[in-house]
Design a protein around this motif. Structure first.
Motif, PDB file in Angstrom:
ATOM      1  N   LEU A 253       0.763  -0.914  -0.204  1.00  0.00           N
ATOM      2  CA  LEU A 253      -0.343  -0.187  -0.110  1.00  0.00           C
ATOM      3  C   LEU A 253       0.852   1.429  -0.388  1.00  0.00           C
ATOM      4  O   LEU A 253       1.327   1.176   0.902  1.00  0.00           O
ATOM      5  N   LEU A 254       0.751   2.003  -1.207  1.00  0.00           N
ATOM      6  CA  LEU A 254       1.467   3.056  -1.418  1.00  0.00           C
ATOM      7  C   LEU A 254       0.710   4.452  -0.954  1.00  0.00           C
ATOM      8  O   LEU A 254      -0.403   4.790  -1.807  1.00  0.00           O
ATOM      9  N   GLY A 255       0.256   5.086   0.499  1.00  0.00           N
ATOM     10  CA  GLY A 255      -0.143   5.869   1.238  1.00  0.00           C
ATOM     11  C   GLY A 255      -1.359   5.022   2.185  1.00  0.00           C
ATOM     12  O   GLY A 255      -1.855   4.504   2.395  1.00  0.00           O
ATOM     13  N   PRO A 256      -2.567   5.802   2.483  1.00  0.00           N
ATOM     14  CA  PRO A 256      -3.523   5.143   3.150  1.00  0.00           C
ATOM     15  C   PRO A 256      -3.664   3.666   3.436  1.00  0.00           C
ATOM     16  O   PRO A 256      -4.258   3.451   2.243  1.00  0.00           O
ATOM     17  N   SER A 275       2.830   1.542   3.560  1.00  0.00           N
ATOM     18  CA  SER A 275       4.609   2.904   3.569  1.00  0.00           C
ATOM     19  C   SER A 275       4.143   3.837   4.585  1.00  0.00           C
ATOM     20  O   SER A 275       3.260   4.007   4.888  1.00  0.00           O
ATOM     21  N   SER A 276       5.639   3.537   5.085  1.00  0.00           N
ATOM     22  CA  SER A 276       5.413   4.619   6.473  1.00  0.00           C
ATOM     23  C   SER A 276       6.263   6.197   5.993  1.00  0.00           C
ATOM     24  O   SER A 276       6.694   6.920   6.980  1.00  0.00           O
ATOM     25  N   GLY A 277       7.220   6.221   5.084  1.00  0.00           N
ATOM     26  CA  GLY A 277       7.614   7.370   4.235  1.00  0.00           C
ATOM     27  C   GLY A 277       6.501   7.988   3.298  1.00  0.00           C
ATOM     28  O   GLY A 277       5.793   7.444   3.063  1.00  0.00           O
ATOM     29  N   PRO A 279       5.061   8.810  -0.105  1.00  0.00           N
ATOM     30  CA  PRO A 279       5.039   7.438  -0.960  1.00  0.00           C
ATOM     31  C   PRO A 279       5.741   7.522  -2.258  1.00  0.00           C
ATOM     32  O   PRO A 279       5.769   6.715  -2.472  1.00  0.00           O
ATOM     33  N   MET A 280       6.652   8.866  -2.965  1.00  0.00           N
ATOM     34  CA  MET A 280       7.332   8.478  -3.607  1.00  0.00           C
ATOM     35  C   MET A 280       9.037   8.068  -3.219  1.00  0.00           C
ATOM     36  O   MET A 280       9.692   7.304  -3.802  1.00  0.00           O
ATOM     37  N   ALA A 281       9.219   8.333  -1.892  1.00  0.00           N
ATOM     38  CA  ALA A 281      10.324   7.764  -1.274  1.00  0.00           C
ATOM     39  C   ALA A 281       9.861   6.164  -1.609  1.00  0.00           C
ATOM     40  O   ALA A 281      10.626   5.283  -1.544  1.00  0.00           O
ATOM     41  N   GLU A 282       8.690   6.274  -0.535  1.00  0.00           N
ATOM     42  CA  GLU A 282       8.464   4.170  -1.071  1.00  0.00           C
ATOM     43  C   GLU A 282       9.006   4.169  -2.401  1.00  0.00           C
ATOM     44  O   GLU A 282       9.985   2.678  -2.355  1.00  0.00           O
TER      45      GLU A 282
END
Length: 316
Positions: A253-256, A275-277, A279-282
Motif C-alpha cells: 500500500l502506497l498511502g493510507p 508505506s511508512s514514509g 509514497p514517492m520515497a517508497e
C-alpha cells in the motif's frame, strides 16, 4: 519552438548519458534520487509562466512510466485546488477537448505517440515538454521545454528521471521536498525484507495521487524482473483483485490503508505492507527490489527483454 523557450536544469551527472546502457547503471541512478529531487525543487521558482498556473484547465500526458507520473501530478494538482487536471496516455488524449495548457512528459524526447499528439493539438494551445534532452524532436515541437539534463539515465528502465520530474511538479505545487528527500535516503538504507525477495506475486495499491505511483511500482517489477504484478486504487482491491492473493503474495500500500484491508490480506494468506514514509520515497525501495529480483532471476535490470529506451514507430 522549444529552442526559444528552454529551461535547463543543468548538465548531466557523471553517471548519466543520453542513451545506451551500462553495468550497474540502475543502482547509481536509484541512489542519486534524493539529491536529484532537491535539485529539481530548486528550479520550481523559475517556472512561473511555463508550468500550469492556478486556475488553468490542464492536460498532462505521457507513455508508460511518464503516463503514471502524469496521473500522480494530475491528482495532486486537483487536490491542492489549483485547477481541473486530466492525465492521458498520449495515444488516447482527446485533442478536441479544450485545455488552457498541455504538459507532455518524455524522458527521451523521441516517443512517436508524443510527437503525434503535439502535431494534432490545436496551434493556440500552449504546450510544455519535460524531457531529459533539449535537442530532441519533442523539445522542438513543444512551445516550451524544461530539460532535466542532470536526471537522465543510462538504464532503459526509468527510475530517477521519473521521480525527479514528479519532484519538480510537486515543488511547483508548493510541496517541501526536504522531508521527502530524507525519506528517500531512508529507503536507500533500509534492508529489503525477506517477504519481498521471496514473493511470487505483487499487488500495489494507491489512493488519490498514489494510484499513479502504484501503477509505476508494478511496472518497475514487470520491466526489470519480469514478475507478476498488478496495481489498483486501494478500495478496488476487494472488488476482484483479492482473488489472486495467497501464500507468496505481497499487497503493498502506497498511502493510507483502507480499514480492515491488512487483516483481509493476511486472512487470504498474503503479506500486507504499508508505506511508512512519503509514497514517492517508497518507490525507491520498489526500484531497489526490482533490480535485486532481476539479478536473482539471471536478468539484467538495465536492459530488460523486449524493451528499448524509447518507442519509435516507423512512419506509415
Amino acid at each position: 519552438m522549444g529552442d526559444d523557450h528552454t529551461i535547463r536544469g543543468g548538465e548531466p551527472d557523471g553517471d548519466s548519458v543520453s542513451a545506451g546502457g551500462g553495468a550497474g547503471s540502475i543502482d547509481a541512478e536509484v541512489a542519486s534520487q534524493p539529491a536529484c529531487w532537491l535539485r529539481a525543487a530548486g528550479l520550481a521558482a523559475s517556472l512561473t509562466g511555463v508550468l500550469p498556473a492556478p486556475g488553468e484547465r490542464v492536460a498532462v500526458t505521457g507513455c508508460g512510466t511518464s503516463w503514471f507520473i502524469a496521473q500522480s501530478y494530475a491528482a495532486l494538482r486537483e487536490a491542492t485546488g489549483q485547477g481541473e487536471t486530466d492525465a492521458f496516455a498520449a495515444s488516447e488524449m482527446p485533442v478536441r477537448r479544450r485545455y488552457d495548457r498541455v504538459v507532455v512528459l518524455s524522458r527521451s524526447g523521441t516517443t512517436t505517440e508524443i510527437l503525434q499528439l503535439l502535431d494534432r493539438l490545436p496551434g493556440a494551445v500552449p504546450t510544455v515538454a519535460i524531457t531529459a534532452d533539449p535537442r530532441t524532436p519533442v523539445a522542438a515541437a513543444a512551445g516550451a521545454v524544461i530539460a532535466l539534463d542532470f536526471a537522465d539515465e543510462r538504464s532503459v528502465v526509468q527510475t530517477r528521471f521519473a521521480t525527479t520530474e514528479l519532484a519538480l511538479l510537486r515543488a511547483h505545487l508548493g510541496h517541501d521536498l526536504a522531508e521527502v528527500a530524507r525519506d528517500g535516503e531512508a529507503a536507500l538504507a533500509a534492508p529489503l525484507p525477506g517477504a519481498l525477495t521471496a514473493a511470487r506475486q505483487f499487488t500495489f495499491l494507491g489512493t488519490g495521487w498514489t494510484c499513479g505511483l502504484a501503477n509505476e511500482a508494478a511496472l518497475k517489477l514487470r520491466e526489470a524482473a519480469g514478475l507478476w504484478t498488478e496495481s489498483y486504487p486501494a478500495m478496488e482491491y476487494r472488488h476482484g483483485p483479492i482473488a489472486v492473493t495467497g501464500p507468496g503474495s505481497v499487497v503493498w500500500l502506497l498511502g493510507p490503508a483502507p480499514d480492515g484491508l491488512a487483516a483481509e490480506v493476511a486472512a487470504a494468506g498474503g503479506v500486507a505492507l504499508q508505506s511508512s514514509g512519503d509514497p514517492m520515497a517508497e518507490l525507491v525501495l520498489v526500484q531497489r527490489l526490482a533490480a535485486a529480483l532481476a539479478r536473482a532471476r539471471g536478468l539484467d535490470p538495465d536492459r530488460p527483454r523486449n524493451l528499448n529506451r524509447s518507442v519509435i514507430l516507423a512512419p506509415r
